[in-house]
Motif scaffolding. Structure first.
Motif, PDB file in Angstrom:
ATOM      1  N   GLY A 464      -7.245  -8.282   1.108  1.00 15.82           N
ATOM      2  CA  GLY A 464      -7.327  -6.706   1.516  1.00 15.82           C
ATOM      3  C   GLY A 464      -8.424  -6.666   0.867  1.00 15.82           C
ATOM      4  O   GLY A 464      -8.236  -4.884   0.289  1.00 15.82           O
ATOM      5  N   LEU A 465      -9.002  -7.649   0.457  1.00 15.98           N
ATOM      6  CA  LEU A 465     -10.487  -6.506  -0.327  1.00 15.98           C
ATOM      7  C   LEU A 465     -11.576  -7.398   0.315  1.00 15.98           C
ATOM      8  O   LEU A 465     -12.292  -7.817   1.434  1.00 15.98           O
ATOM      9  CB  LEU A 465     -10.988  -7.576  -1.879  1.00 15.98           C
ATOM     10  CG  LEU A 465     -10.288  -7.216  -3.055  1.00 15.98           C
ATOM     11  CD1 LEU A 465     -10.427  -8.675  -4.087  1.00 15.98           C
ATOM     12  CD2 LEU A 465      -9.735  -6.189  -3.308  1.00 15.98           C
ATOM     13  N   GLU A 491      -7.490  -4.959 -10.416  1.00 20.80           N
ATOM     14  CA  GLU A 491      -8.431  -3.586 -11.173  1.00 20.80           C
ATOM     15  C   GLU A 491      -8.214  -1.848 -10.226  1.00 20.80           C
ATOM     16  O   GLU A 491      -9.186  -1.551 -10.349  1.00 20.80           O
ATOM     17  CB  GLU A 491      -9.750  -3.998 -10.681  1.00 20.80           C
ATOM     18  CG  GLU A 491     -10.417  -5.130 -11.908  1.00 20.80           C
ATOM     19  CD  GLU A 491      -9.484  -5.044 -13.184  1.00 20.80           C
ATOM     20  OE1 GLU A 491      -9.094  -3.836 -13.940  1.00 20.80           O
ATOM     21  OE2 GLU A 491      -9.150  -6.078 -14.585  1.00 20.80           O
ATOM     22  N   GLY A 492      -6.885  -2.097  -9.729  1.00 22.51           N
ATOM     23  CA  GLY A 492      -6.577  -0.600  -9.138  1.00 22.51           C
ATOM     24  C   GLY A 492      -7.455  -0.429  -7.509  1.00 22.51           C
ATOM     25  O   GLY A 492      -6.991   0.416  -7.145  1.00 22.51           O
ATOM     26  N   ARG A 493      -8.235  -1.493  -7.032  1.00 23.45           N
ATOM     27  CA  ARG A 493      -8.389  -1.272  -6.034  1.00 23.45           C
ATOM     28  C   ARG A 493      -7.039  -1.235  -4.514  1.00 23.45           C
ATOM     29  O   ARG A 493      -6.599  -1.712  -5.250  1.00 23.45           O
ATOM     30  CB  ARG A 493      -9.474  -2.672  -5.809  1.00 23.45           C
ATOM     31  CG  ARG A 493     -10.190  -2.529  -6.617  1.00 23.45           C
ATOM     32  CD  ARG A 493     -12.183  -3.650  -6.383  1.00 23.45           C
ATOM     33  NE  ARG A 493     -12.609  -3.522  -7.206  1.00 23.45           N
ATOM     34  CZ  ARG A 493     -13.541  -2.410  -6.739  1.00 23.45           C
ATOM     35  NH1 ARG A 493     -13.863  -1.893  -5.770  1.00 23.45           N
ATOM     36  NH2 ARG A 493     -14.788  -2.231  -7.928  1.00 23.45           N
ATOM     37  N   SER A 494      -7.005  -0.923  -3.507  1.00 24.44           N
ATOM     38  CA  SER A 494      -6.925  -0.562  -2.461  1.00 24.44           C
ATOM     39  C   SER A 494      -6.717  -1.931  -2.178  1.00 24.44           C
ATOM     40  O   SER A 494      -7.651  -2.911  -1.705  1.00 24.44           O
ATOM     41  CB  SER A 494      -6.831   0.166  -1.904  1.00 24.44           C
ATOM     42  OG  SER A 494      -6.235   0.479  -0.161  1.00 24.44           O
ATOM     43  N   SER A 495      -5.544  -2.389  -1.365  1.00 27.42           N
ATOM     44  CA  SER A 495      -5.616  -3.597  -0.923  1.00 27.42           C
ATOM     45  C   SER A 495      -5.716  -3.042   1.231  1.00 27.42           C
ATOM     46  O   SER A 495      -6.307  -3.956   1.546  1.00 27.42           O
ATOM     47  CB  SER A 495      -3.599  -3.672  -0.283  1.00 27.42           C
ATOM     48  OG  SER A 495      -2.977  -3.801   0.359  1.00 27.42           O
ATOM     49  N   ILE A 496      -7.164  -2.567   0.998  1.00 30.15           N
ATOM     50  CA  ILE A 496      -7.183  -2.108   2.437  1.00 30.15           C
ATOM     51  C   ILE A 496      -8.968  -2.013   1.913  1.00 30.15           C
ATOM     52  O   ILE A 496      -9.080  -0.947   1.178  1.00 30.15           O
ATOM     53  CB  ILE A 496      -6.969  -0.546   2.956  1.00 30.15           C
ATOM     54  CG1 ILE A 496      -5.311  -0.534   3.282  1.00 30.15           C
ATOM     55  CG2 ILE A 496      -8.274  -0.672   4.053  1.00 30.15           C
ATOM     56  CD1 ILE A 496      -5.366  -2.378   4.788  1.00 30.15           C
ATOM     57  N   GLU A 501      -9.739  -1.638   7.163  1.00 26.39           N
ATOM     58  CA  GLU A 501      -9.254  -2.480   7.622  1.00 26.39           C
ATOM     59  C   GLU A 501      -8.502  -3.821   6.161  1.00 26.39           C
ATOM     60  O   GLU A 501      -9.162  -4.038   5.678  1.00 26.39           O
ATOM     61  CB  GLU A 501     -10.043  -2.916   8.864  1.00 26.39           C
ATOM     62  CG  GLU A 501     -10.367  -2.148  10.030  1.00 26.39           C
ATOM     63  CD  GLU A 501     -11.842  -2.244  11.195  1.00 26.39           C
ATOM     64  OE1 GLU A 501     -11.643  -1.902  11.513  1.00 26.39           O
ATOM     65  OE2 GLU A 501     -12.095  -3.769   9.705  1.00 26.39           O
ATOM     66  N   PRO A 502      -7.562  -3.914   6.764  1.00 27.96           N
ATOM     67  CA  PRO A 502      -6.905  -5.557   5.982  1.00 27.96           C
ATOM     68  C   PRO A 502      -8.528  -6.626   6.189  1.00 27.96           C
ATOM     69  O   PRO A 502      -8.944  -6.507   7.398  1.00 27.96           O
ATOM     70  CB  PRO A 502      -5.903  -6.132   6.951  1.00 27.96           C
ATOM     71  CG  PRO A 502      -5.923  -4.965   7.331  1.00 27.96           C
ATOM     72  CD  PRO A 502      -6.334  -4.145   8.070  1.00 27.96           C
ATOM     73  N   VAL A 503      -8.591  -7.330   5.122  1.00 27.83           N
ATOM     74  CA  VAL A 503      -9.611  -8.572   5.332  1.00 27.83           C
ATOM     75  C   VAL A 503      -8.970  -9.223   5.421  1.00 27.83           C
ATOM     76  O   VAL A 503      -7.880  -9.855   4.524  1.00 27.83           O
ATOM     77  CB  VAL A 503     -10.688  -8.526   3.837  1.00 27.83           C
ATOM     78  CG1 VAL A 503     -11.678 -10.160   4.016  1.00 27.83           C
ATOM     79  CG2 VAL A 503     -10.959  -7.378   3.440  1.00 27.83           C
TER      80      VAL A 503
END
Length: 503
Positions: A464-465, A491-496, A501-503
Motif C-alpha cells: 500500500g505504499l 508512520e501514519g501513512r495511508s495504505s493507498i 492506487e494500491p501498490v
C-alpha cells in the motif's frame, strides 16, 4: 479521437493486451515446465539405460542433470542485459527463445552422452535465465498501469501451471510408454513448443515504448504507444511525455554513478536484503520439492508407482494455491504478515514431518500407511503456505526497495542471486537426501525458523505504499512497522499511494 471510444479501437486495445499477456504467460509456463520436468525423468529406467549410468553414479548425475541448467540461467540473466539495452526487448526475447530451443533440441536427441546432455541443459539455461528477466521487463514497460500488476502476477501463476503440466506429462509417459527412449524424449521435446511460440509471439507486438524513448527514438515510441493503446488522443500523448520525463529523472538520478557507491552503508544494506530475500525463498524447501518431488515422496511413503502420482497432485495443489492468492489475496494481506505467517506454518509442517517419518518410517512395497498419508498432507499444506508467501512476494519486495540511482543494478543483483541460490539447492539436494534421509525435512524446518527471525527484524511492511514511501521506510532506522496488520499503515501513512492506487 476520444480514448478507445470507437469499437474497433477498443478491440485493437484488447487484442494487443491479450497478445502481451500471452507472451508473459508463455514465458512463465516455459520456466515452470522446465523446473518441474527433470525430477521424474531422472528416475526413468529408460533414461538411465540410454545414458549408461548405474546406481553408483545416480546421485552425481541427478545433481548435474537438474542443477547445471540453473548455472546456465544465472549466467543468462546477466548476459542478456546488455543485449536488451542495445538491441531492444523484443530482439532479446527472440534470442532467448532461439537459444533455449537449440538447447532443448540437443537434450532431446538420444546422443547416449551425458556430457552432450549437460551442454544442452546449459544452453537452455542461458535462454531461460535471460527470458525470465527480459519478459518481466518488457511486460511492465508496455502494460498500462491498470493491468501491470496483474500481468506480473499471471507470470507467476503460469510458472506454477508449467510445473503442474510437467508433472502430469511425466506421470503419463511413465505409465503409457514403458522403458523406451521416447519415454524421456517426449516430455523434454514438448518444451520446444512453448519456446518457439514465445519467439513467434514477439513478432506480433511492438517494441517497448520506454526503450525506444531511452534511445531518443521518440517518433517510433509515439507510433508504438499509439498502437499499444489503440489511441492517438491528447491523453496518450501526455502518457508519452510522462514516460519521457520519468526517463530524464532516472538518468539524472544515475548521473555520475560510481560502483563504489554500492559499498556505502545504506546501499550495501539494501543489496544484502535483496540477496537474502531470494536466499530465503530458496531455503524454505519449495524449490527442492519442485525439482525432486518423486524422491521426496519416496522418503514419505516408500518406493512405489504412487510417487509420480503424488508429485502430479502436488503440482495441482500448487496451481490452486497460487491462483487463489493471485486472484483474491495479493492486495488484501500485508506482505510482512504473509511472509512471517507462511514461514512459521512451513516450519511446523517440516518439523512434524521429520518426527512422523522417524517414528513411523514407511514400510515400502507400495503400501501407504496412515502416517504416510498424514505426511503427504503436510507437504501439500506446506506448498500452499509457500504460494501465499515466499513464492510470489519476494519479487515485488526486491523490485521496490532500491532507489532510482541503484535500482537497475540492485534488482539485477537480487534476481541474479535467485538463480545462484536455485542452482545451489537444485545441485546439492540430491546429496543432502542421500546423506540426511528424513532429516532433510528438519533442515528446512530450521531454515524456516531463521527466515521468520530475518523477516521480523529486517524486512519492513510496504504493502500500500508508493515507491517514494518505501524508500523512506527503508532509509529510517526509527521507522516502526505493524507486521501483523493486513491493511498496514507505516508512520501514519495511508495504505493507498499518491495516485489513489494500491501498490
Amino acid at each position: 479521437m476520444t480514448r478507445r471510444t470507437a469499437l474497433g479501437d477498443f478491440r485493437a486495445y484488447c487484442w494487443f493486451h491479450v497478445r502481451l499477456g500471452a507472451v508473459a504467460c508463455i514465458g512463465g509456463f516455459l520456466f515452470g515446465y522446465d523446473s518441474g520436468l527433470m525430477g521424474a525423468i531422472i528416475t526413468f529406467a529408460s533414461f538411465q539405460d540410454d545414458f549408461r549410468y548405474g546406481k553408483g553414479d545416480a546421485t552425481r548425475t541427478n545433481s548435474l542433470v537438474v542443477g547445471i541448467q540453473q548455472a546456465g540461467a544465472f549466467v543468462g540473466c546477466w548476459a542478456i542485459s546488455p543485449v536488451a539495452a542495445r538491441w531492444g526487448r523484443r530482439s532479446a526475447i527472440e534470442i532467448c527463445s532461439t537459444v533455449f530451443t537449440l538447447g532443448a533440441i540437443l537434450q532431446t536427441i538420444n546422443t547416449h552422452s551425458l556430457p552432450a546432455f549437460y551442454v544442452g541443459r546449459v544452453i537452455s539455461g542461458l535462454g531461460l535465465g535471460g527470458s525470465s528477466v527480459i519478459i518481466s521487463m518488457f511486460s511492465s514497460e508496455n502494460a498500462p498501469k491498470e493491468i501491470r500488476g496483474r500481468l506480473g502476477s499471471f507470470y507467476q501463476l503460469m510458472y506454477t501451471f508449467g510445473i503442474f503440466t510437467a508433472y502430469w506429462v511425466d506421470y503419463a509417459v511413465a505409465n503409457r510408454m514403458g522403458s523406451v527412449t521416447r519415454q524421456w524424449q517426449v516430455p523434454i521435446g514438448l518444451q520446444i513448443i512453448p519456446a518457439v511460440l514465445l519467439g513467434v509471439g514477439m513478432l506480433t507486438v511492438t517494441e517497448s515504448v520506454r526503450w525506444l524513448a531511452q534511445k531518443g527514438r521518440h517518433e517510433e515510441a509515439w507510433e508504438s504507444l499509439k498502437w499499444i493503446r489503440a489511441d492517438d488522443s491528447a491523453e496518450t500523448r501526455a502518457e508519452l511525455e510522462e514516460i519521457q520525463a520519468s526517463i530524464a529523472e532516472e538518468q539524472a538520478a544515475r548521473s555520475g554513478f560510481q560502483y563504489s557507491e554500492l559499498l556505502e552503508r545504506h546501499n550495501f544494506k539494501l543489496l544484502a536484503i535483496g540477496v537474502t530475500v531470494f536466499l530465503c525463498q530458496q531455503s524454505v524447501g519449495a524449490t527442492a520439492l519442485a525439482y525432486y518431488g518423486p524422491q521426496f515422496f519416496k522418503l514419505l511413503v516408500g518406493a512405489g508407482p504412487s510417487n509420480l502420482l503424488l508429485t502430479a497432485i502436488f503440482g495441482a495443489v500448487k496451481i490452486v494455491a497460487c491462483g487463489t492468492f493471485v486472484l483474491f489475496f495479493a492486495e488484501r494481506i500485508g506482505r510482512k504478515s504473509a511472509l512471517i505467517g507462511g514461514a512459521s506454518f512451513m516450519a511446523v509442517c517440516m518439523i512434524i514431518i521429520t518426527i512422523v517419518t522417524k517414528v513411523r518410517p514407511p514400510p515400502g512395497g507400495g503400501v501407504i500407511t496412515s502416517s504416510g498419508i498424514a505426511t503427504v498432507a503436510l507437504i501439500y499444506l506446506n506448498i500452499m503456505a509457500y504460494n501465499f508467501s515466499w513464492g510470489p512476494l519476494p519479487w515485488p519486495i526486491v523490485s521496490e526497495i532500491f532507489p532510482a540511482r541503484i535500482k537497475e543494478i540492485g534488482v539485477a543483483t537480487g534476481v541474479g542471486s535467485q538463480w545462484l541460490w536455485n542452482f545451489m539447492y537444485s545441485f546439492s539436494v540430491s546429496y543432502m537426501m542421500a546423506a540426511m534421509n528424513e532429516y532433510i525435512f528438519l533442515f528446512f524446518g530450521v531454515a524456516d525458523i531463521l527466515i521468520v527471525l530475518f523477516t521480523i527484524f529486517v524486512l519492513k511492511e510496504t504493502r500500500g505504499l508508493s515507491l517514494e514511501e518505501v524508500q523512506t521506510v527503508y532509509s529510517s532506522d526509527k521507522t516502526r512497522t505493524k507486521p501483523f496488520l493486513a491493511g498496514s499503515e507505516v508512520e501514519g501513512r495511508s495504505s493507498i499511494d499518491k495516485r489513489g492506487e494500491p501498490v
